[in-house]
Design a protein around this motif. Structure first.
Motif, short mmCIF file in Angstrom:
data_model
loop_
_atom_site.label_atom_id
_atom_site.label_comp_id
_atom_site.label_asym_id
_atom_site.label_seq_id
_atom_site.Cartn_x
_atom_site.Cartn_y
_atom_site.Cartn_z
N PHE A 1 9.58 14.17 -4.27
CA PHE A 1 10.39 14.58 -5.42
C PHE A 1 11.80 14.01 -5.27
N GLY A 2 12.38 14.18 -4.09
CA GLY A 2 13.73 13.66 -3.84
C GLY A 2 13.80 12.15 -3.94
N ALA A 3 12.75 11.48 -3.47
CA ALA A 3 12.72 10.02 -3.54
C ALA A 3 12.70 9.55 -5.00
N GLY A 4 11.90 10.21 -5.82
CA GLY A 4 11.85 9.85 -7.24
C GLY A 4 13.15 10.12 -7.95
N MET B 1 18.25 8.15 -10.34
CA MET B 1 19.70 8.29 -10.41
C MET B 1 20.44 7.03 -9.95
N ASN B 2 19.76 6.19 -9.18
CA ASN B 2 20.34 4.91 -8.78
C ASN B 2 20.03 3.80 -9.77
N GLY B 3 19.29 4.13 -10.83
CA GLY B 3 18.98 3.16 -11.86
C GLY B 3 17.84 2.23 -11.51
N VAL B 4 17.05 2.59 -10.53
CA VAL B 4 15.94 1.77 -10.08
C VAL B 4 14.71 2.05 -10.94
N PRO B 5 13.94 1.02 -11.30
CA PRO B 5 12.70 1.29 -12.04
C PRO B 5 11.68 2.02 -11.16
N VAL B 6 10.68 2.61 -11.79
CA VAL B 6 9.64 3.34 -11.06
C VAL B 6 8.94 2.38 -10.09
N LYS B 7 8.80 2.82 -8.86
CA LYS B 7 8.14 1.99 -7.84
C LYS B 7 6.65 2.29 -7.82
N ASP B 8 5.87 1.28 -7.46
CA ASP B 8 4.43 1.51 -7.34
C ASP B 8 4.12 2.13 -5.98
N ASN B 9 2.89 2.59 -5.83
CA ASN B 9 2.50 3.30 -4.60
C ASN B 9 2.66 2.44 -3.36
N GLN B 10 2.36 1.14 -3.46
CA GLN B 10 2.46 0.27 -2.29
C GLN B 10 3.92 0.15 -1.83
N ALA B 11 4.84 0.00 -2.77
CA ALA B 11 6.25 -0.10 -2.42
C ALA B 11 6.74 1.21 -1.79
N LEU B 12 6.31 2.33 -2.34
CA LEU B 12 6.70 3.62 -1.77
C LEU B 12 6.13 3.81 -0.37
N ALA B 13 4.87 3.44 -0.19
CA ALA B 13 4.24 3.56 1.13
C ALA B 13 4.97 2.69 2.15
N ASP B 14 5.36 1.49 1.74
CA ASP B 14 6.09 0.60 2.65
C ASP B 14 7.48 1.13 2.95
N ASN B 15 8.18 1.63 1.93
CA ASN B 15 9.55 2.12 2.13
C ASN B 15 9.61 3.34 3.03
N PHE B 16 8.63 4.23 2.90
CA PHE B 16 8.67 5.49 3.65
C PHE B 16 7.70 5.52 4.82
N ASN B 17 7.01 4.40 5.04
CA ASN B 17 6.06 4.29 6.15
C ASN B 17 5.06 5.44 6.14
N ASP B 18 4.55 5.72 4.94
CA ASP B 18 3.58 6.80 4.77
C ASP B 18 2.58 6.38 3.70
N PRO B 19 1.33 6.14 4.08
CA PRO B 19 0.35 5.69 3.09
C PRO B 19 -0.08 6.78 2.10
N LYS B 20 0.21 8.04 2.41
CA LYS B 20 -0.20 9.14 1.52
C LYS B 20 0.92 9.46 0.54
N VAL B 21 1.03 8.67 -0.51
CA VAL B 21 2.08 8.86 -1.52
C VAL B 21 1.66 9.96 -2.48
N ASP B 22 2.56 10.92 -2.71
CA ASP B 22 2.31 11.96 -3.71
C ASP B 22 2.92 11.48 -5.03
N ARG B 23 2.15 10.71 -5.77
CA ARG B 23 2.62 10.05 -6.99
C ARG B 23 3.12 11.05 -8.03
N SER B 24 2.41 12.14 -8.21
CA SER B 24 2.82 13.11 -9.24
C SER B 24 4.16 13.75 -8.89
#
Length: 124
Positions: A33-36, A41-64
């Motif tokens: 939730f905080g990441a989204g 708030m930083n003006g970044v477009p929505v990231k896909d699951n792969q980018a989120l998994a890479d950024n946070f080093n966690d393959p279990k992305v809670d997309r919702s």
């Protein structure tokens, strides 16, 4: 001499002591939730699951949860007064506001802020 040797021995042995009050780090899963919210708030477009998994080093992305946080961040950023201030500051239009229903109105407010900023900088 013997006293100095004992003092050095005591000092060196006390430096190797393990502190019983140190704790093992508690690794928790990312705050999606905080990441989204932060991305919006930083003006970044929505990231896909792969980018989120890479950024946070966690393959279990809670997309919702990420999208819920992103929507909450959009509510705070994508308002006319805030966007106008971004324009005054010379910041580019946030990509997170491209998908909201009043994006055209927000873009106009941002452009007005940019124009005011440019006019003020020419006067100085």
């Amino acid at each position: 001499m013997r006293l100095i040797a004992l003092a050095l021995l005591a000092l060196s042995l006390s430096g190797c002591q393990i502190n019983p009050y140190t704790f093992q780090p508690d690794w928790t899963s990312p705050d999606w939730f905080g990441a989204g919210k932060e991305d919006a708030m930083n003006g970044v477009p929505v990231k896909d699951n792969q980018a989120l998994a890479d950024n946070f080093n966690d393959p279990k992305v809670d997309r919702s949860e990420y999208l819920r946080g992103y929507a909450d961040g959009q509510k705070k950023v994508c308002e006319e007064g805030f966007i106008h201030a971004w324009g005054l500051a010379g910041k580019s239009f946030p990509a997170s506001c491209d998908t909201v229903e009043n994006a055209a109105k927000l873009h106009d407010a941002w452009q007005q802020g940019m124009d005011e900023s440019m006019k003020a900088s020419r006067l100085n």
